[in-house]
Design an enzyme around this catalytic site. Sequence first.
Site, mmCIF file in Angstrom:
data_model
loop_
_atom_site.group_PDB
_atom_site.id
_atom_site.type_symbol
_atom_site.label_atom_id
_atom_site.label_comp_id
_atom_site.label_asym_id
_atom_site.label_seq_id
_atom_site.Cartn_x
_atom_site.Cartn_y
_atom_site.Cartn_z
ATOM 1 N N SER A 149 -7.294 -5.234 -2.725
ATOM 2 C CA SER A 149 -6.072 -4.414 -2.969
ATOM 3 C C SER A 149 -5.338 -4.573 -4.278
ATOM 4 C CB SER A 149 -5.277 -4.434 -1.699
ATOM 5 O OG SER A 149 -4.818 -5.775 -1.530
ATOM 6 N N HIS A 170 -11.714 0.135 -1.565
ATOM 7 C CA HIS A 170 -10.534 -0.434 -0.980
ATOM 8 C C HIS A 170 -10.310 0.575 0.346
ATOM 9 C CE1 HIS A 170 -5.891 -0.920 -0.932
ATOM 10 N NE2 HIS A 170 -6.467 -1.575 -0.135
ATOM 11 N N GLU A 182 -10.203 4.098 -1.348
ATOM 12 C CA GLU A 182 -10.265 4.126 -2.531
ATOM 13 C C GLU A 182 -11.520 3.631 -3.351
ATOM 14 O OE1 GLU A 182 -5.291 3.936 -3.555
ATOM 15 O OE2 GLU A 182 -6.575 1.939 -3.399
ATOM 16 N N ASN A 220 -1.236 1.359 -3.768
ATOM 17 C CA ASN A 220 -0.527 0.495 -3.965
ATOM 18 C C ASN A 220 0.238 0.485 -5.313
ATOM 19 O OD1 ASN A 220 -0.942 -0.965 -1.482
ATOM 20 N ND2 ASN A 220 -2.779 -2.045 -2.316
#
Length: 314
Positions: A149, A170, A182, A220
Amino acid sequence: MAFATRPFVRAASSATAVTAAAKKLIVKHVTVIGGGLMGAGIAQVAAASGHTVVLVDQSDEILKKSTKGIEESLKRVTKKKFADKPEAGAEFVEKTLKNLTTSTDAVAVVHSTDLVIEAIVENQEIKNELFKRLDKFAPEHTIFASNTSSLQITQLANSTTRQDRFGGLHFFNPVPMMKLVEVIKTPMTSQKTYESLMDFSKAVGKSPVSCKDTPGFIVNRLLVPYMMEAVRLFERGDASKEDIDVAMKLGAGYPMGPFELLDYVGLDTSKYIIDGWHALEPNNPLFQPSPLLDKLVEEKKLGRKTGEGFYKYK
């Protein structure tokens, strides 16, 4: 942002290599490295969607715990998905578990896999060593992917000789419930590899989004600076953490406030991410460390998992 990458030179040693590069891979056999919450969740959705899956970790004890967790998760899924058809639900669980096996020997199982998904500890050196070792034994066509991540996919890919067959996948926790994946394409990821990863994400029932290899990818990259700015707002004494959480839940419609989310994620995890980004871009104000966060981590107040973070938990 520019990333340092080492030159990639690989001779097309056989007609097989040329063919593998030319044809998009349809993933049928998946090896998941790491039996924690993320790895087990990825193994579950892959097995449930008809893929042959091997879940790998260091000990049989860990794998037994992982398998038990998958069985319990599948039962929860069937209660909703097959509420009126218990027999179909039982068949679904049985079929999914038949698609899943476990192993403590990653090298022994990668020889027949189409896709390796790494979901181990968030440590650059450990991940690099794993990929470097597996690269020697995996077939020419096998795609490598990391569930990281926060780390650069490019740096992980550079530990192998298959940078063109390397990308990021991800997933989000809890994997069986969260629909997003992702898909990360580095400057060296081939279009065929990228398309195979997108197709696999859809095959396991997820909605994939594409992103370049930038710190934090999409979610993130937006979420961590938001949480850190909430901490700075609190540090300056502009508002209490309770009021900040209430404001974001009632004013922005978020299910959790930033401090509740920090405690849920783990303060050590958040600190690890922001410290890594700060090292990459020390002048970026979004990536500045927080004295308060550092203090709480030093005191082992890491959030829900330790019983105390920004809030106390019974």
